[in-house]
Design a protein around this motif. Structure first.
Motif, PDB file in Angstrom:
ATOM      1  N   GLN A   1      34.160   9.070  86.474  1.00  0.00           N
ATOM      2  CA  GLN A   1      35.482   9.010  85.827  1.00  0.00           C
ATOM      3  C   GLN A   1      35.565   9.997  84.668  1.00  0.00           C
TER       4      GLN A   1
ATOM      5  N   PHE B   1      34.000   4.146  80.895  1.00  0.00           N
ATOM      6  CA  PHE B   1      33.996   5.227  81.880  1.00  0.00           C
ATOM      7  C   PHE B   1      32.560   5.538  82.290  1.00  0.00           C
TER       8      PHE B   1
ATOM      9  N   GLU C   1      39.126  11.565  83.993  1.00  0.00           N
ATOM     10  CA  GLU C   1      40.012  10.526  83.465  1.00  0.00           C
ATOM     11  C   GLU C   1      39.616  10.156  82.036  1.00  0.00           C
ATOM     12  N   GLY C   2      38.293  10.000  81.803  1.00  0.00           N
ATOM     13  CA  GLY C   2      37.811   9.644  80.476  1.00  0.00           C
ATOM     14  C   GLY C   2      38.074  10.738  79.457  1.00  0.00           C
TER      15      GLY C   2
ATOM     16  N   ARG D   1      27.074   4.909  81.399  1.00  0.00           N
ATOM     17  CA  ARG D   1      28.430   4.386  81.220  1.00  0.00           C
ATOM     18  C   ARG D   1      28.737   4.442  79.732  1.00  0.00           C
TER      19      ARG D   1
END
Length: 425
Positions: A131, A127, A134-135, A187
């Motif tokens: 994101q 992620f 969502e993560g 990331r």
């Protein structure tokens, strides 16, 4: 030949000790080195990631081979830099290109590589900041423990094992939204926790062929009993008792050879060391991570057990003739214990005089990590200050020897773990 070794830690001190023994080495230069490396060559005030400065040092000292110790210059492309400059392109640089060094430089890339080439590893998702929601949902419902890894280089401290969802959520937010690891954490890889016992396997490859160096097991936690925060490494042992012939055959067939084939399939000409961090889960080896160089402090037990002329092996890498070499290993066990500064891996002070370095310790070697000379005195200059590696007929005796030597070495705030190798005693 004239050789330039880049780096300044314990790994580089061990490599300098070994390279200086080679019949092929006429002069060794270490950039920047430390107080210990001066015994084996000439220290140069060179930052390994300052490529123009490295180039200048090579031209001024008629360097004929460059050996790269740390990961950062490899990830930043020092191999590519040399290849693109006609004045230094003839000098072999032992290490992978920037593309190949992504095996270490990007956790996401290495996981994708393993999945693509059928190399056993933990399940994962990745992620970025875009994101985050969502993560967060993924982390919130993940089985425990859950492992969070910064994608990029974080000085060995970018991996966090979380035992609760509250902790995992907090760390996920710190990493992605509050820059806990800076650029390295842009990331995040979220990974299932593998329960087992770890070891490190070291491969030397010329891109087509490979040899295996002695395996090792290191100890990353600051506290005895593997408690407290991660460090760069508090000690290591070699050989690893559970890594018998049957287990190592699995490692070669399922991990090492698919890795070499995978790199070739990706069109990557990888020449150098591959450090494979493994974990044994129910008698099966699985990959935790790749590194594109030797480990520290594992180098300090692996290199002393290597009986081959190291420069001869590295020249075979450059010439793609590694298939003509056979690895010879010292049958004795080796154990290293790292002495660190008070406060490490947090805030610590430097500049304390070190005593006990000049005694003759039989079957023991002292490798400097964070040291420097002030006038005629060796003083501390880092969190990990030095380590003691000892040989013996058994791991237990090697560990005892290293501990005994460390009781004769002193600096203000010295600390070392006394339980290195505890699982095997």
């Amino acid at each position: 030949m004239n050789i330039l070794l880049l780096g300044g830690g314990g790994r580089e001190h061990a490599l300098a000790w070994k390279i200086a023994q080679s019949k092929h080495c006429s002069a060794l230069f270490i950039g920047p080195g430390n107080a210990g490396t001066t015994a084996f060559g000439t220290n140069l005030p060179v930052d390994p990631s300052d490529f123009p400065a490295v180039r200048k040092a090579c031209l001024e000292n008629l360097i004929q081979m460059v050996v790269v110790g740390p990961e950062e210059p490899l990830v930043k492309g020092i191999v590519d830099y040399f290849a693109s400059d006609a004045s230094i392109s003839h000098i072999p640089v032992i290490g992978p290109s920037a593309s190949a060094a992504r095996l270490e430089g990007s956790k996401a890339f290495s996981k994708q590589f393993m999945m693509k080439h059928g190399i056993p590893t933990a399940k994962y998702k990745e992620f970025d900041a875009g994101q985050f929601i969502e993560g967060s949902e993924y982390v919130k419902t993940h089985s425990l423990p859950v492992v969070l890894k910064a994608d990029g280089l974080a000085a060995g401290k970018g991996v966090i094992i979380c035992n609760s969802h509250i902790e995992a959520m907090a760390e996920f937010e710190l990493m992605l939204q509050q820059d806990k690891f800076g650029e390295a954490g842009r990331r995040i890889v979220v990974e299932e926790f593998l329960d087992g016992i770890e070891l490190s396997v070291f491969v030397l490859t010329d891109g087509d062929n490979y040899v295996l160096l002695p395996e090792a097991k290191d100890y990353k936690k600051i506290g005895e009993g593997d408690k407290g925060p991660n460090t760069g490494g508090m000690g290591a042992v070699s050989p690893v008792p559970f890594a018998d012939n049957e287990f190592m055959l699995k490692v070669k067939e399922r991990i090492v050879e698919p890795t070499i084939r995978g790199l070739k399939a990706e069109g990557i000409d990888y020449r150098g060391f591959i450090f494979i961090g493994l974990i044994k889960v129910d008698e099966e080896p699985m990959v935790i991570e790749y590194n594109c160089r030797l480990g520290d402090p594992e180098t300090e037990v692996v290199i002393p057990r290597l009986k081959n002329d190291l420069v001869d092996l590295l020249q075979a890498v450059a010439d793609k003739k590694l298939h003509e070499r056979t690895i010879q290993i010292d049958s004795r066990a080796a154990a290293t214990m790292v002495a660190v500064s008070r406060g490490y891996p947090g805030i610590y002070e430097k500049g304390f005089p070190i005593t006990g370095l000049d005694a003759d310790y039989e079957d023991s070697l002292i490798f400097h990590s964070g040291t420097q000379m002030e006038k005629d005195t060796v003083v501390t200059n880092g969190g990990r200050v030095l380590c003691v590696t000892s040989y013996a007929g058994s791991l237990q005796d090697a560990i005892r020897k290293s501990m005994d030597v460390l009781t004769h070495i002193d600096f203000d705030g010295i600390y070392f773990r006394r339980d290195i190798g505890y699982e095997f005693l």
